[in-house]
Write an enzyme that holds these catalytic residues in place. Structure first.
Site, PDB file in Angstrom:
ATOM      1  CE  LYS A 190      -1.859   1.777   3.942  1.00  0.00           C
ATOM      2  NZ  LYS A 190      -2.682   1.827   5.156  1.00  0.00           N
ATOM      3  CB  SER A 221     -10.997   7.101   5.584  1.00  0.00           C
ATOM      4  OG  SER A 221     -10.011   6.300   4.948  1.00  0.00           O
ATOM      5  N   GLY A 223     -10.648   3.449   3.614  1.00  0.00           N
ATOM      6  CA  GLY A 223      -9.977   3.372   2.311  1.00  0.00           C
ATOM      7  C   GLY A 223      -9.033   2.175   2.201  1.00  0.00           C
ATOM      8  CB  THR A 224      -6.439   0.849   4.517  1.00  0.00           C
ATOM      9  OG1 THR A 224      -5.742   2.082   4.628  1.00  0.00           O
ATOM     10  CG2 THR A 224      -5.461  -0.311   4.574  1.00  0.00           C
TER      11      THR A 224
HETATM   12  C1  R5P Z   1      -2.065   2.427   8.992  1.00  0.00           C
HETATM   13  O1  R5P Z   1      -0.855   2.213   9.051  1.00  0.00           O
HETATM   14  C2  R5P Z   1      -3.054   1.705   9.847  1.00  0.00           C
HETATM   15  O2  R5P Z   1      -2.575   0.460  10.263  1.00  0.00           O
HETATM   16  C3  R5P Z   1      -4.385   1.554   9.134  1.00  0.00           C
HETATM   17  O3  R5P Z   1      -4.195   0.724   7.988  1.00  0.00           O
HETATM   18  C4  R5P Z   1      -4.947   2.880   8.696  1.00  0.00           C
HETATM   19  O4  R5P Z   1      -4.964   3.778   9.766  1.00  0.00           O
HETATM   20  C5  R5P Z   1      -6.351   2.730   8.129  1.00  0.00           C
HETATM   21  O5  R5P Z   1      -6.799   3.978   7.718  1.00  0.00           O
HETATM   22  P1  R5P Z   1      -7.960   4.162   6.643  1.00  0.00           P
HETATM   23  O6  R5P Z   1      -9.107   3.279   7.078  1.00  0.00           O
HETATM   24  O7  R5P Z   1      -8.284   5.626   6.704  1.00  0.00           O
HETATM   25  O8  R5P Z   1      -7.413   3.773   5.314  1.00  0.00           O
END
Ligand code: R5P
Length: 310
Positions: A190, A221, A223-224
């Protein structure tokens, strides 16, 4: 031993206290008209070991300040020692300078908690284990892996399973879960072009025809997870589940999950999301209250906390 609850997750604090056969410390936590926090402890706590339960969840700044004011009130009420039980430790994602001239908020917050008067911290699935070293007081970082593994074994066919880390930083977490459910691991490559935005570049590992379980510490959010689920499906994954400790779920994250191809998202109650989760049949909650209560009991009795995870 006594348990004081902040206002961020009273439901969880009550569960923890119930399991410890205790009543929550009688207190008033209110706001002045301008938003300043006021904390009053309404019972004698002189010489007691106090566990103050507060997640620095949304509104993060308010809940963090409330934790600090609670600790200060406890210290000035002559508590023997104060343990900050922070199921969701906010501000942890800024744990290093990714670009120049930025803050390291995880360190700033650890200084604030220590200077307010905490003598120990108990938390869960810290974003990065090394944040423990930002404190010069003991930190017990608990893990939701055993709870997740139990749910996976009960509800998913583990024969064809792959545990997936949605980014390189979470590989250790995927490996730990993989060990418990006897599964191989895969990694999503990612990138974050800007804060709050994520892009999938590649998948490392074989996911074709497999049941994938994404494991992560935070869903914010969404998104990940949504991008990772799509990338795994595009690579031929049969089904994709997600097990995520801290359900920050900001903005329209719940909608995004509902519309995504994820089969089920399991989160813990480190953050109280009672209202938001009514809007989703895909998101389920598993409680960390018994693990938190057991850890508190063991700390209070000076017995091993790490053996909880063996
Ligand atoms: C990032 O390093 C964390 O482990 C999570 O993957 C991240 O905070 C998820 O954020 P979002 O849901 O906004 O993509």
């Amino acid at each position: 031993m006594k348990v004081l609850s902040g206002t961020s997750n009273v439901k969880l604090s009550k569960e923890i206290a119930k399991r410890l056969k205790l009543k929550l410390v009688n207190s008033n936590i209110i706001r002045f008209a301008d938003g300043e926090v006021y904390v009053e402890i309404n019972e004698n706590i002189r010489g007691n070991s106090i566990f103050v339960v507060q997640s620095s969840s949304q509104p993060a700044n308010d809940h963090l300040m409330e934790l600090l004011v609670c600790i200060d009130a406890l210290r000035r009420s002559s508590a023997k020692n104060i343990t900050a039980v922070i199921p969701y430790f906010g501000y942890a994602r800024q744990d290093r300078k990714v670009v120049p001239r930025t803050a390291i908020t995880a360190k700033l917050v650890s200084n604030l908690i220590t200077n307010a008067g905490a003598s120990r911290v108990v938390t869960l699935d810290l974003h990065a284990g090394q944040i423990q070293g930002f404190f010069d007081i003991p930190v017990d970082n608990l893990f939701s892996t055993p709870i997740f593994a139990r749910d996976i074994k009960k509800n998913i066919n583990t024969k064809n399973l792959v545990c997936v880390s949605p980014d390189v930083g979470g590989v250790e977490r995927a490996r730990a879960l993989g060990r418990r459910v006897n599964a191989s691991i895969a990694i999503v490559d990612k990138r974050r072009p800007a804060p709050g935005k994520s892009e999938v570049m590649n998948i490392v590992g074989n996911v074709k025809g497999k049941i994938c379980v994404i494991v992560d510490d935070i869903i914010d959010s969404g998104g990940t997870i949504v991008n990772a689920v799509k990338a795994l499906k595009d690579k031929g994954a049969a089904d994709v589940y997600a097990y995520i400790t801290h359900a920050v779920l900001s903005g329209n994250a719940v909608d995004k999950i509902n519309k995504s191809q994820v089969k089920k998202l399991l989160v813990t109650d480190s953050i109280d999301n009672s209202k938001k989760l009514k809007k989703s049949s895909k998101i389920q909650v598993v409680s960390i209250s018994s693990m938190m209560a057991e850890a508190i009991k063991r700390i209070s009795n000076s017995t091993s906390v790490s053996s909880l995870f063996k």
